[in-house]
Design a protein around this motif. Structure first.
Motif, PDB file in Angstrom:
ATOM      1  N   THR A  77      -9.806  22.723   6.673  1.00  0.00           N
ATOM      2  CA  THR A  77     -10.549  21.860   7.582  1.00  0.00           C
ATOM      3  C   THR A  77     -10.673  22.504   8.954  1.00  0.00           C
ATOM      4  O   THR A  77      -9.669  22.901   9.556  1.00  0.00           O
ATOM      5  CB  THR A  77      -9.858  20.492   7.709  1.00  0.00           C
ATOM      6  N   ALA A  78     -11.897  22.653   9.421  1.00  0.00           N
ATOM      7  CA  ALA A  78     -12.157  23.317  10.698  1.00  0.00           C
ATOM      8  C   ALA A  78     -13.645  23.267  11.004  1.00  0.00           C
ATOM      9  O   ALA A  78     -14.456  22.883  10.145  1.00  0.00           O
ATOM     10  CB  ALA A  78     -11.688  24.764  10.661  1.00  0.00           C
ATOM     11  N   VAL A  79     -13.979  23.677  12.209  1.00  0.00           N
ATOM     12  CA  VAL A  79     -15.377  23.947  12.542  1.00  0.00           C
ATOM     13  C   VAL A  79     -15.641  25.412  12.212  1.00  0.00           C
ATOM     14  O   VAL A  79     -14.945  26.300  12.723  1.00  0.00           O
ATOM     15  CB  VAL A  79     -15.672  23.671  14.025  1.00  0.00           C
ATOM     16  N   TYR A  80     -16.621  25.639  11.368  1.00  0.00           N
ATOM     17  CA  TYR A  80     -16.967  26.990  10.928  1.00  0.00           C
ATOM     18  C   TYR A  80     -18.181  27.468  11.711  1.00  0.00           C
ATOM     19  O   TYR A  80     -19.216  26.789  11.751  1.00  0.00           O
ATOM     20  CB  TYR A  80     -17.262  27.004   9.437  1.00  0.00           C
ATOM     21  N   SER A  81     -18.055  28.654  12.296  1.00  0.00           N
ATOM     22  CA  SER A  81     -19.132  29.194  13.131  1.00  0.00           C
ATOM     23  C   SER A  81     -19.604  30.538  12.580  1.00  0.00           C
ATOM     24  O   SER A  81     -18.793  31.391  12.211  1.00  0.00           O
ATOM     25  CB  SER A  81     -18.677  29.373  14.570  1.00  0.00           C
ATOM     26  N   CYS A  82     -20.899  30.696  12.588  1.00  0.00           N
ATOM     27  CA  CYS A  82     -21.519  31.954  12.177  1.00  0.00           C
ATOM     28  C   CYS A  82     -21.482  32.944  13.340  1.00  0.00           C
ATOM     29  O   CYS A  82     -21.658  32.551  14.503  1.00  0.00           O
ATOM     30  CB  CYS A  82     -22.957  31.656  11.766  1.00  0.00           C
ATOM     31  N   ASN A  83     -21.253  34.200  13.029  1.00  0.00           N
ATOM     32  CA  ASN A  83     -21.226  35.262  14.042  1.00  0.00           C
ATOM     33  C   ASN A  83     -22.088  36.424  13.573  1.00  0.00           C
ATOM     34  O   ASN A  83     -21.985  36.848  12.417  1.00  0.00           O
ATOM     35  CB  ASN A  83     -19.794  35.734  14.252  1.00  0.00           C
ATOM     36  N   VAL A  84     -22.941  36.903  14.449  1.00  0.00           N
ATOM     37  CA  VAL A  84     -23.815  38.026  14.109  1.00  0.00           C
ATOM     38  C   VAL A  84     -23.776  39.058  15.233  1.00  0.00           C
ATOM     39  O   VAL A  84     -23.880  38.704  16.412  1.00  0.00           O
ATOM     40  CB  VAL A  84     -25.266  37.559  13.895  1.00  0.00           C
ATOM     41  N   ARG A  85     -23.613  40.309  14.858  1.00  0.00           N
ATOM     42  CA  ARG A  85     -23.778  41.411  15.796  1.00  0.00           C
ATOM     43  C   ARG A  85     -25.006  42.195  15.350  1.00  0.00           C
ATOM     44  O   ARG A  85     -25.101  42.584  14.182  1.00  0.00           O
ATOM     45  CB  ARG A  85     -22.544  42.306  15.812  1.00  0.00           C
ATOM     46  N   TRP A 135     -23.355  33.690  18.445  1.00  0.00           N
ATOM     47  CA  TRP A 135     -22.593  32.657  17.744  1.00  0.00           C
ATOM     48  C   TRP A 135     -23.472  31.461  17.429  1.00  0.00           C
ATOM     49  O   TRP A 135     -24.331  31.062  18.231  1.00  0.00           O
ATOM     50  CB  TRP A 135     -21.428  32.185  18.617  1.00  0.00           C
ATOM     51  N   GLY A 136     -23.232  30.869  16.271  1.00  0.00           N
ATOM     52  CA  GLY A 136     -23.878  29.610  15.934  1.00  0.00           C
ATOM     53  C   GLY A 136     -23.149  28.458  16.595  1.00  0.00           C
ATOM     54  O   GLY A 136     -22.087  28.628  17.204  1.00  0.00           O
ATOM     55  N   GLN A 137     -23.733  27.266  16.463  1.00  0.00           N
ATOM     56  CA  GLN A 137     -23.153  26.079  17.100  1.00  0.00           C
ATOM     57  C   GLN A 137     -21.907  25.595  16.376  1.00  0.00           C
ATOM     58  O   GLN A 137     -21.073  24.920  16.980  1.00  0.00           O
ATOM     59  CB  GLN A 137     -24.191  24.958  17.128  1.00  0.00           C
ATOM     60  N   GLY A 138     -21.786  25.943  15.112  1.00  0.00           N
ATOM     61  CA  GLY A 138     -20.643  25.495  14.337  1.00  0.00           C
ATOM     62  C   GLY A 138     -20.995  24.323  13.442  1.00  0.00           C
ATOM     63  O   GLY A 138     -21.817  23.474  13.805  1.00  0.00           O
ATOM     64  N   THR A 139     -20.353  24.286  12.297  1.00  0.00           N
ATOM     65  CA  THR A 139     -20.542  23.181  11.365  1.00  0.00           C
ATOM     66  C   THR A 139     -19.173  22.723  10.876  1.00  0.00           C
ATOM     67  O   THR A 139     -18.300  23.540  10.593  1.00  0.00           O
ATOM     68  CB  THR A 139     -21.458  23.601  10.195  1.00  0.00           C
ATOM     69  N   GLN A 140     -19.004  21.417  10.791  1.00  0.00           N
ATOM     70  CA  GLN A 140     -17.697  20.858  10.437  1.00  0.00           C
ATOM     71  C   GLN A 140     -17.490  20.898   8.929  1.00  0.00           C
ATOM     72  O   GLN A 140     -18.367  20.485   8.152  1.00  0.00           O
ATOM     73  CB  GLN A 140     -17.585  19.422  10.937  1.00  0.00           C
ATOM     74  N   VAL A 141     -16.338  21.381   8.535  1.00  0.00           N
ATOM     75  CA  VAL A 141     -15.894  21.314   7.145  1.00  0.00           C
ATOM     76  C   VAL A 141     -14.601  20.508   7.127  1.00  0.00           C
ATOM     77  O   VAL A 141     -13.637  20.861   7.811  1.00  0.00           O
ATOM     78  CB  VAL A 141     -15.663  22.722   6.557  1.00  0.00           C
ATOM     79  N   THR A 142     -14.609  19.423   6.370  1.00  0.00           N
ATOM     80  CA  THR A 142     -13.432  18.565   6.267  1.00  0.00           C
ATOM     81  C   THR A 142     -13.031  18.456   4.811  1.00  0.00           C
ATOM     82  O   THR A 142     -13.848  18.081   3.962  1.00  0.00           O
ATOM     83  CB  THR A 142     -13.704  17.175   6.838  1.00  0.00           C
ATOM     84  N   VAL A 143     -11.782  18.793   4.540  1.00  0.00           N
ATOM     85  CA  VAL A 143     -11.256  18.715   3.172  1.00  0.00           C
ATOM     86  C   VAL A 143     -10.194  17.621   3.160  1.00  0.00           C
ATOM     87  O   VAL A 143      -9.124  17.768   3.753  1.00  0.00           O
ATOM     88  CB  VAL A 143     -10.653  20.052   2.727  1.00  0.00           C
ATOM     89  N   SER A 144     -10.529  16.536   2.498  1.00  0.00           N
ATOM     90  CA  SER A 144      -9.636  15.378   2.516  1.00  0.00           C
ATOM     91  C   SER A 144      -9.915  14.489   1.317  1.00  0.00           C
ATOM     92  O   SER A 144     -11.052  14.373   0.850  1.00  0.00           O
ATOM     93  CB  SER A 144      -9.843  14.577   3.808  1.00  0.00           C
ATOM     94  N   SER A 145      -8.858  13.847   0.838  1.00  0.00           N
ATOM     95  CA  SER A 145      -9.026  12.894  -0.253  1.00  0.00           C
ATOM     96  C   SER A 145      -9.201  11.482   0.312  1.00  0.00           C
ATOM     97  O   SER A 145      -9.368  10.520  -0.451  1.00  0.00           O
ATOM     98  CB  SER A 145      -7.819  12.948  -1.192  1.00  0.00           C
ATOM     99  N   GLU A 167     -27.208  27.317  11.370  1.00  0.00           N
ATOM    100  CA  GLU A 167     -26.242  27.103  10.301  1.00  0.00           C
ATOM    101  C   GLU A 167     -26.596  25.848   9.508  1.00  0.00           C
ATOM    102  O   GLU A 167     -27.152  24.889  10.051  1.00  0.00           O
ATOM    103  CB  GLU A 167     -24.834  26.947  10.885  1.00  0.00           C
ATOM    104  N   SER A 168     -26.234  25.863   8.247  1.00  0.00           N
ATOM    105  CA  SER A 168     -26.387  24.671   7.420  1.00  0.00           C
ATOM    106  C   SER A 168     -25.256  24.646   6.406  1.00  0.00           C
ATOM    107  O   SER A 168     -24.635  25.667   6.121  1.00  0.00           O
ATOM    108  CB  SER A 168     -27.752  24.648   6.737  1.00  0.00           C
ATOM    109  N   GLY A 169     -25.049  23.474   5.851  1.00  0.00           N
ATOM    110  CA  GLY A 169     -23.948  23.284   4.919  1.00  0.00           C
ATOM    111  C   GLY A 169     -22.811  22.560   5.604  1.00  0.00           C
ATOM    112  O   GLY A 169     -22.972  21.997   6.678  1.00  0.00           O
ATOM    113  N   GLY A 170     -21.662  22.617   5.014  1.00  0.00           N
ATOM    114  CA  GLY A 170     -20.541  21.904   5.573  1.00  0.00           C
ATOM    115  C   GLY A 170     -20.534  20.447   5.128  1.00  0.00           C
ATOM    116  O   GLY A 170     -21.390  20.007   4.369  1.00  0.00           O
ATOM    117  N   GLY A 171     -19.543  19.707   5.608  1.00  0.00           N
ATOM    118  CA  GLY A 171     -19.430  18.299   5.253  1.00  0.00           C
ATOM    119  C   GLY A 171     -18.032  17.947   4.811  1.00  0.00           C
ATOM    120  O   GLY A 171     -17.067  18.655   5.120  1.00  0.00           O
ATOM    121  N   LEU A 172     -17.949  16.847   4.077  1.00  0.00           N
ATOM    122  CA  LEU A 172     -16.671  16.335   3.594  1.00  0.00           C
ATOM    123  C   LEU A 172     -16.539  16.607   2.101  1.00  0.00           C
ATOM    124  O   LEU A 172     -17.481  16.337   1.340  1.00  0.00           O
ATOM    125  CB  LEU A 172     -16.588  14.833   3.860  1.00  0.00           C
ATOM    126  N   VAL A 173     -15.395  17.125   1.705  1.00  0.00           N
ATOM    127  CA  VAL A 173     -15.165  17.419   0.291  1.00  0.00           C
ATOM    128  C   VAL A 173     -13.707  17.138  -0.028  1.00  0.00           C
ATOM    129  O   VAL A 173     -12.832  17.229   0.846  1.00  0.00           O
ATOM    130  CB  VAL A 173     -15.532  18.892  -0.024  1.00  0.00           C
TER     131      VAL A 173
END
Length: 120
Positions: A90-98, A110-120, A6-12
């Motif tokens: 805001t959550a940990v987003y995980s990829c899922n593949v069957r 399942w992927g390891q997960g990537t953090q997405v944080t939405v905050s001002s 997985e890639s992407g995610g972060g603070l926005v």
């Protein structure tokens, strides 16, 4: 075996956008479905969006109209474009593949997960 990167995610800030991607590699004969799930602190993991091999798409009601899932079959990659982000995203987003590894055997990965944080 199948590995997910997985890639992407972060603070926005609220109202902003982020993009996630997930590349599946390893022994893949054919993917069945690819998707994204998320888990916020203290909450159960929930479906965000899925897309199957026929490009049928399913979104959680909470993200409809804001998130877009897509896939590149040749690259075994699934994307999630997230717009108009809210603090409650805001959550940990995980990829899922069957996927099938041969004509008869399939598994769920399942992927390891990537953090997405939405905050001002």
């Amino acid at each position: 075996q199948v590995q997910l990167a997985e890639s992407g995610g972060g603070l926005v800030q609220p109202g902003g956008s982020l993009s996630l991607s997930c590349v599946a590699s390893g022994t893949i004969f054919r993917t069945i479905a690819m998707g994204w799930y998320r888990q916020a602190p203290g909450k159960q993991r929930e479906l965000v969006a899925t897309i199957n091999s026929g490009n049928s798409i399913n979104y959680a009601d909470s993200v409809k109209g804001r998130f877009t899932i897509s896939r590149d079959n040749a690259a075994n990659t699934v994307y999630l474009q997230m717009n108009s982000l809210k603090p409650e995203d805001t959550a940990v987003y995980s990829c899922n593949v069957r996927a099938y590894q041969d004509y008869t055997n399939w598994g769920e990965y399942w992927g390891q997960g990537t953090q997405v944080t939405v905050s001002s």
